[in-house]
Write an enzyme that holds these catalytic residues in place. Structure first.
Site, PDB file in Angstrom:
ATOM      1  N   TYR A   1     -13.547   5.494 -13.760  1.00  9.38           N
ATOM      2  CA  TYR A   1     -13.677   4.310 -12.890  1.00  9.38           C
ATOM      3  C   TYR A   1     -14.354   3.161 -13.648  1.00  9.38           C
ATOM      4  CZ  TYR A   1     -14.883   1.563  -8.710  1.00  9.38           C
ATOM      5  OH  TYR A   1     -14.997   0.574  -7.768  1.00  9.38           O
TER       6      TYR A   1
ATOM      7  N   ASP B   1       0.870  -1.191   0.000  1.00 10.47           N
ATOM      8  CA  ASP B   1       0.000   0.000   0.000  1.00 10.47           C
ATOM      9  C   ASP B   1       0.899   1.231   0.000  1.00 10.47           C
ATOM     10  OD1 ASP B   1      -2.192   1.889   0.582  1.00 10.47           O
ATOM     11  OD2 ASP B   1      -3.317   0.156   1.297  1.00 10.47           O
TER      12      ASP B   1
ATOM     13  N   LYS C   1     -12.776  -0.436 -14.638  1.00 11.28           N
ATOM     14  CA  LYS C   1     -13.317  -1.693 -14.095  1.00 11.28           C
ATOM     15  C   LYS C   1     -13.859  -2.606 -15.207  1.00 11.28           C
ATOM     16  CE  LYS C   1     -12.456  -0.882  -9.707  1.00 11.28           C
ATOM     17  NZ  LYS C   1     -11.448  -1.663  -8.971  1.00 11.28           N
TER      18      LYS C   1
ATOM     19  N   ASN D   1      -6.133  -5.204  -5.625  1.00  9.54           N
ATOM     20  CA  ASN D   1      -7.337  -4.612  -5.040  1.00  9.54           C
ATOM     21  C   ASN D   1      -7.290  -3.088  -4.941  1.00  9.54           C
ATOM     22  OD1 ASN D   1      -9.639  -4.563  -2.863  1.00  9.54           O
ATOM     23  ND2 ASN D   1      -7.846  -3.674  -1.838  1.00  9.54           N
TER      24      ASN D   1
ATOM     25  N   THR E   1     -17.067   1.088   2.993  1.00 16.00           N
ATOM     26  CA  THR E   1     -15.618   1.285   3.209  1.00 16.00           C
ATOM     27  C   THR E   1     -15.325   2.776   3.087  1.00 16.00           C
ATOM     28  OG1 THR E   1     -14.986   1.258   0.881  1.00 16.00           O
ATOM     29  CG2 THR E   1     -15.133  -0.897   1.966  1.00 16.00           C
TER      30      THR E   1
HETATM   31  P1  NAD Z   1     -10.493   1.895   0.413  1.00 15.38           P
HETATM   32  O1  NAD Z   1     -10.341   3.324  -0.021  1.00 15.38           O
HETATM   33  O2  NAD Z   1     -11.097   1.589   1.725  1.00 15.38           O
HETATM   34  O3  NAD Z   1      -9.092   1.151   0.313  1.00 15.38           O
HETATM   35  C1  NAD Z   1      -8.282   1.289  -0.820  1.00 15.38           C
HETATM   36  C2  NAD Z   1      -6.831   1.058  -0.436  1.00 15.38           C
HETATM   37  O4  NAD Z   1      -6.050   1.185  -1.619  1.00 15.38           O
HETATM   38  C3  NAD Z   1      -6.301   2.100   0.572  1.00 15.38           C
HETATM   39  O5  NAD Z   1      -5.597   1.439   1.605  1.00 15.38           O
HETATM   40  C4  NAD Z   1      -5.384   2.975  -0.268  1.00 15.38           C
HETATM   41  O6  NAD Z   1      -4.281   3.515   0.457  1.00 15.38           O
HETATM   42  C5  NAD Z   1      -4.910   1.974  -1.328  1.00 15.38           C
HETATM   43  N1  NAD Z   1      -4.434   2.647  -2.533  1.00 15.38           N
HETATM   44  C6  NAD Z   1      -5.000   3.655  -3.208  1.00 15.38           C
HETATM   45  N2  NAD Z   1      -4.221   4.033  -4.228  1.00 15.38           N
HETATM   46  C7  NAD Z   1      -3.145   3.225  -4.205  1.00 15.38           C
HETATM   47  C8  NAD Z   1      -1.980   3.105  -5.005  1.00 15.38           C
HETATM   48  N3  NAD Z   1      -1.754   3.937  -6.048  1.00 15.38           N
HETATM   49  N4  NAD Z   1      -1.078   2.158  -4.707  1.00 15.38           N
HETATM   50  C9  NAD Z   1      -1.268   1.331  -3.641  1.00 15.38           C
HETATM   51  N5  NAD Z   1      -2.345   1.398  -2.844  1.00 15.38           N
HETATM   52  C10 NAD Z   1      -3.266   2.331  -3.129  1.00 15.38           C
HETATM   53  O7  NAD Z   1     -11.319   1.203  -0.776  1.00 15.38           O
HETATM   54  P2  NAD Z   1     -12.214  -0.117  -0.847  1.00 15.38           P
HETATM   55  O8  NAD Z   1     -13.624   0.296  -0.884  1.00 15.38           O
HETATM   56  O9  NAD Z   1     -11.761  -1.137   0.110  1.00 15.38           O
HETATM   57  O10 NAD Z   1     -11.866  -0.563  -2.339  1.00 15.38           O
HETATM   58  C11 NAD Z   1     -10.997  -1.618  -2.638  1.00 15.38           C
HETATM   59  C12 NAD Z   1     -11.293  -2.052  -4.064  1.00 15.38           C
HETATM   60  O11 NAD Z   1     -12.648  -2.485  -4.166  1.00 15.38           O
HETATM   61  C13 NAD Z   1     -11.112  -0.959  -5.115  1.00 15.38           C
HETATM   62  O12 NAD Z   1     -10.507  -1.493  -6.260  1.00 15.38           O
HETATM   63  C14 NAD Z   1     -12.529  -0.532  -5.416  1.00 15.38           C
HETATM   64  O13 NAD Z   1     -12.672  -0.009  -6.705  1.00 15.38           O
HETATM   65  C15 NAD Z   1     -13.268  -1.851  -5.254  1.00 15.38           C
HETATM   66  N6  NAD Z   1     -14.686  -1.672  -5.020  1.00 15.38           N
HETATM   67  C16 NAD Z   1     -15.137  -1.014  -3.908  1.00 15.38           C
HETATM   68  C17 NAD Z   1     -16.513  -0.826  -3.745  1.00 15.38           C
HETATM   69  C18 NAD Z   1     -17.099  -0.106  -2.552  1.00 15.38           C
HETATM   70  O14 NAD Z   1     -18.295   0.188  -2.576  1.00 15.38           O
HETATM   71  N7  NAD Z   1     -16.336   0.195  -1.529  1.00 15.38           N
HETATM   72  C19 NAD Z   1     -17.411  -1.335  -4.700  1.00 15.38           C
HETATM   73  C20 NAD Z   1     -16.910  -2.009  -5.804  1.00 15.38           C
HETATM   74  C21 NAD Z   1     -15.544  -2.177  -5.959  1.00 15.38           C
END
Ligand code: NAD
Length: 250
Positions: free
Chosen positions: A154, A37, A158, A88, A189
């Site tokens: 986005y 991260d 995706k 992720n 989240t």
């Molecule tokens: P989050 O913001 O809680 O966590 C994301 C993490 O990624 C953070 O720890 C951040 O520091 C890290 N990050 C961001 N940019 C980065 C980079 N350039 N290099 C390394 N780390 C990096 O987000 P989340 O909701 O847990 O999302 C995780 C994944 O799930 C994402 O790919 C998101 O698109 C996907 N997702 C989330 C949702 C939702 O509703 N939360 C829905 C569909 C998909």
């Protein structure tokens, strides 16, 4: 014997939300975990270590190929192999296309799509060297299949991630490497909550989009990851698995 005993799992974006839940649950099942991260998060590392396994943090910006190359090498020199990868890390955009800056477009694509390509490039290189192969899971979204306002970058990233996942699955199917994707619905989240206009009305709207009439929990996505990454899914590759409270039904 635990399901992931003697396995090494590499998780990008493991400090928060879905990635953090995945790190904790896979550690609980015995895997050694690398969290890749942007910045070290002592609390996350402590929570994962409490599961009784080894956990390491490696600073890594997934939009930089050299970071992923170094992080994968470091993982293998620390733990001896790379068995599971969860690509992720992700970010979101919020402006309509005609107002979106070119910088915002590239920022989102670089993290969400190029970041997954860079990750898989070096993960596959390592997994193809190992007789034991490996299993990769990429974090898509319901926005891999449908769209919404303001998320041109986005949704493009995706949608692209699913195509990339399928090509990787095809190219590695005879190398004992499986590659799959998950499509979460709206999950509670920081990513979702920080980017939604706050308030009960917005939350009720998001909940109403799911036939189950609620948001998902990070652990519910992490459990799908644990299934797809494990030998329980030994005949699954190239799959896009929605985990979305029924969002895509209608
Ligand atoms: P989050 O913001 O809680 O966590 C994301 C993490 O990624 C953070 O720890 C951040 O520091 C890290 N990050 C961001 N940019 C980065 C980079 N350039 N290099 C390394 N780390 C990096 O987000 P989340 O909701 O847990 O999302 C995780 C994944 O799930 C994402 O790919 C998101 O698109 C996907 N997702 C989330 C949702 C939702 O509703 N939360 C829905 C569909 C998909």
């Amino acid at each position: 014997m635990k399901r992931y005993e003697n396995k090494v799992a590499f998780i990008t974006g493991g400090n928060s939300g879905i990635g953090k839940a995945a790190a904790i649950l896979i550690a609980r099942e015995g895997a050694k975990v690398v969290i890749a991260d942007l910045k070290e998060d002592a609390e996350t590392l402590q929570e994962v270590a409490q599961e009784g396994t080894e956990v390491k943090f490696i600073a890594c910006d997934v939009s930089k190929p050299e970071d992923l190359e170094r992080a994968i090498k470091e993982t293998v020199s620390l733990f001896g192999s790379l068995d599971i990868a969860l690509n992720n890390a992700g970010i979101v955009d919020t402006t309509p296309i005609h107002e979106k800056s070119v910088d915002e477009w590239h920022r989102v694509l670089n993290v969400n799509l190029s970041g997954v390509f860079y990750g898989m490039k070096y993960q596959l290189e390592q997994m193809r060297k190992q007789a034991s192969g490996g299993s990769i899971v990429n974090m898509g979204s319901i926005m891999s299949q449908v769209v919404n306002f303001g998320i041109g970058a986005y949704a493009s990233s995706k949608h692209g991630l699913v195509g990339l996942t399928k090509v990787a699955a095809l190219e590695n199917a005879t190398h004992n490497i499986r590659v799959n994707a998950i499509g979460p619905g709206y999950i509670e989240t920081p990513l979702l909550m920080d980017n939604s206009s706050s308030g009960l009305e917005q939350r009720t709207y998001m909940e109403s989009k799911h036939p189950m009439k609620r948001l998902g929990r990070p652990e519910e996505i992490a459990k799908a990851f644990l299934f797809l990454a494990s030998d329980d899914a030994s005949f699954c590759t190239g799959v896009y698995l929605p985990v979305d409270g029924g969002y895509l039904i209608e």
